[in-house]
Write an enzyme that holds these catalytic residues in place. Structure first.
Site, PDB file in Angstrom:
ATOM      1  NE  ARG A   1      24.754  -4.818  52.274  1.00  0.00           N
ATOM      2  CZ  ARG A   1      25.440  -5.816  52.827  1.00  0.00           C
ATOM      3  NH1 ARG A   1      25.225  -7.049  52.440  1.00  0.00           N
ATOM      4  NH2 ARG A   1      26.317  -5.599  53.802  1.00  0.00           N
TER       5      ARG A   1
ATOM      6  CE  LYS B  72      18.898   0.768  57.402  1.00  0.00           C
ATOM      7  NZ  LYS B  72      20.094  -0.064  57.616  1.00  0.00           N
TER       8      LYS B  72
ATOM      9  CE  LYS C  59      22.092  -4.626  54.676  1.00  0.00           C
ATOM     10  NZ  LYS C  59      23.225  -4.480  55.638  1.00  0.00           N
TER      11      LYS C  59
ATOM     12  CD  GLU D 237      23.080   3.238  53.339  1.00  0.00           C
ATOM     13  OE1 GLU D 237      22.068   3.640  53.932  1.00  0.00           O
ATOM     14  OE2 GLU D 237      23.491   2.073  53.431  1.00  0.00           O
TER      15      GLU D 237
ATOM     16  CG  ASP E 247      22.370  -5.581  58.701  1.00  0.00           C
ATOM     17  OD1 ASP E 247      22.529  -6.556  57.949  1.00  0.00           O
ATOM     18  OD2 ASP E 247      22.860  -4.464  58.440  1.00  0.00           O
TER      19      ASP E 247
HETATM   20  P1  PGA Z   1      26.109  -1.923  54.429  1.00  0.00           P
HETATM   21  O1  PGA Z   1      25.200  -1.005  55.335  1.00  0.00           O
HETATM   22  O2  PGA Z   1      25.451  -2.116  53.128  1.00  0.00           O
HETATM   23  O3  PGA Z   1      27.400  -1.148  54.362  1.00  0.00           O
HETATM   24  O4  PGA Z   1      26.279  -3.224  55.194  1.00  0.00           O
HETATM   25  C1  PGA Z   1      23.813  -1.110  55.422  1.00  0.00           C
HETATM   26  C2  PGA Z   1      23.387  -1.561  56.795  1.00  0.00           C
HETATM   27  O5  PGA Z   1      24.233  -1.777  57.700  1.00  0.00           O
HETATM   28  O6  PGA Z   1      22.192  -1.736  57.018  1.00  0.00           O
HETATM   29 ZN    ZN Z   2      22.696  -2.415  59.253  1.00  0.00          ZN
END
Ligand code: PGA
Ligand code: ZN
Length: 457
Positions: A391, A413, A362, A227, A337
């Site tokens: 993500r 985020k 998400k 990221e 999450d």
């Molecule tokens: P991921 O990570 O998209 O790999 O799940 C983002 C998070 O954990 O917030």
């Molecule tokens: Zn997370």
């Protein structure tokens, strides 16, 4: 005017170079609406299922031609002739057509791509901007939202457009950066900034300074994780916190008052569910109990200006989560999450068990726009802060930027500030800040008014 006339999908690529689904939908006499689906690495066990081809001759099995074909055939057939302005009706059709509880037959990627492309197609048909379209859809969900007086923590949220407080990754670990550090994200929240533009300016300045400090000391201040957060070979989680505090101070900001720290522990990924223990590299691979992890987090909260902790404990460790919430829930934002996976049923369970006080949102964890908004509505009714999130595998799609402003959810985020797929979102919010003017206030750190020791700017 909003009758769906054409549906198409193709395989495109995300920021890790993995295939993903793009869907386009067109209403009669209108331009095409288009959306691309993101993809996680540290996925929760209870997420809706992303359909991958599993043909190891192509992209290590990660191809999405099956999902793409589902959109082109079955889904297109079901969508053509439907009314794109009826988002809830569209999403119901998609869920019924799939017929499984976790969208595993057609694929959550095929379904979400279609769900969002329909929203964009309706926006095109109405000649509306995406933010206005999402606001109109949210309006239907928020009608019977609990009044602000009934939800002291989130009273400012969900009732109109607002600009979000960004929560931005500085240093990456866990599955996003070679597992060198246990904690997946070390983030900053510019809670003292008075505008979104100022918040972003502080973040970028802090990020660049942090890179210089790491380089100066011989660490990898230019290597980054998925990221865009730095991925230095620091030995201890505390070293990372010290560097972030130093970077905040060295740009002339006050840690805690101007800029606070957030963690995404993503602890499911070092949890041994059979033994009920957590195995961290930084503690010499010793097996820690939930209480040990909470002690460690509480120690950090007392020594560092930490205001937010995500997935401090694992997705199935409800008892541990309850203890964590009792001990830290009135001092920091505790985000679920992997724990909640944007799922109403899991959030309801969490509320009953008095676990967490915030939920990560998400879209692809649940798989349709309608269900995402239903989870956000429930979060606000339960007085949980919603945090809209990207993500780790992202694209140029800016849906979450428009969505967070349209719903007035308060926090965004997206990852760090060094990669185009992340900046696409941050820059979109800058555009909205300018074009919406007084229609979208910046709440900033004011949303944390209820957390002890934190005051509204
Ligand atoms: P991921 O990570 O998209 O790999 O799940 C983002 C998070 O954990 O917030
Ligand atoms: Zn997370």
């Amino acid at each position: 005017m909003t009758t769906i006339e054409h549906v198409h999908a193709r395989e495109v690529f995300d920021s890790r170079g993995n295939p993903t689904v793009e869907v386009q939908v067109r209403c009669r006499n209108a331009r095409v609406g288009r959306a691309i689906v993101p993809s996680g690495a540290s996925t929760g066990k209870f997420e809706a299922v992303e359909l991958r081809d599993r043909d190891t001759n192509r992209f290590g099995g990660k191809g999405v031609t099956k999902a793409v074909n589902h959109v082109r055939t079955e889904i297109a057939q079901a969508m053509i002739g439907q009314d794109a302005s009826d988002q809830q009706g569209i999403d119901e059709i998609l869920c019924t057509l799939d017929g499984t509880p976790n969208k595993s037959r057609l694929g959550a990627n095929a379904i979400l791509g279609t769900s969002l492309a329909v929203a964009y197609a309706a926006a095109e048909a109405y000649q509306q901007s995406p933010v206005d379209r999402f606001a109109a859809i949210w309006e239907e969900h928020r009608r019977d939202l609990q009044p602000g007086s009934e939800r002291p923590r989130t009273s400012l949220l969900g009732t109109g457009m607002s600009l979000p407080l960004p929560m931005v990754n500085m240093i990456s670990g866990g599955l996003h950066a070679g597992r060198n550090l246990d904690i997946q994200d070390f983030l900053i929240l510019p809670i003292g900034a008075t505008s979104y533009r100022q918040a972003l300016e502080w973040i970028i300045t802090c990020y660049q300074r942090l890179g210089q400090l790491l380089n100066r000391d011989g660490y990898e201040g230019t290597l980054t994780g998925d990221e865009g957060g730095y991925g230095p070979r620091l030995k201890k989680n505390e070293d990372t916190l010290n560097y972030i505090v130093a970077a905040i101070e060295s740009i002339g900001r006050t840690p805690g008052a101007d800029i606070a720290i957030g963690l995404d522990v993503a602890s499911t990924h070092f949890y041994d569910a059979d033994a009920h223990t957590y195995r961290l590299n930084a503690t010499g691979d010793a097996a820690l109990s939930s209480t040990d992890v909470i002690d460690m987090l509480e120690g950090w909260v007392s020594r560092y200006p930490i205001i937010s902790i995500e997935d401090g404990l694992a997705e199935e460790d409800w008892d541990g989560w309850r203890q964590l919430t009792t001990r830290l829930g009135n001092r920091v934002q505790l985000i679920g999450d992997d724990l909640f996976v944007t799922n109403r049923e899991r959030l309801r369970q969490g509320r009953e068990k008095q676990v967490a006080n915030s939920v990560l949102i998400k879209l692809n964890q649940i798989g349709t726009l309608t269900e995402t908004l239903q989870t956000m509505k429930l979060a606000l009714d339960c007085d949980y802060w919603p945090v809209i999130s990207a993500r780790s595998g992202e694209t140029e799609d800016t849906t979450i930027a428009d969505l967070v402003v349209a719903t007035g959810a308060g926090q965004l985020k997206v990852g760090s500030v060094s990669q185009g797929e992340r900046l696409a979102k941050y820059n979109q919010v800058l555009r909205l800040e300018e074009t919406l003017g007084d229609k979208a206030v910046y709440l900033g750190g004011g949303i944390f008014g209820e957390i002890n020791g934190m005051s509204s700017p």
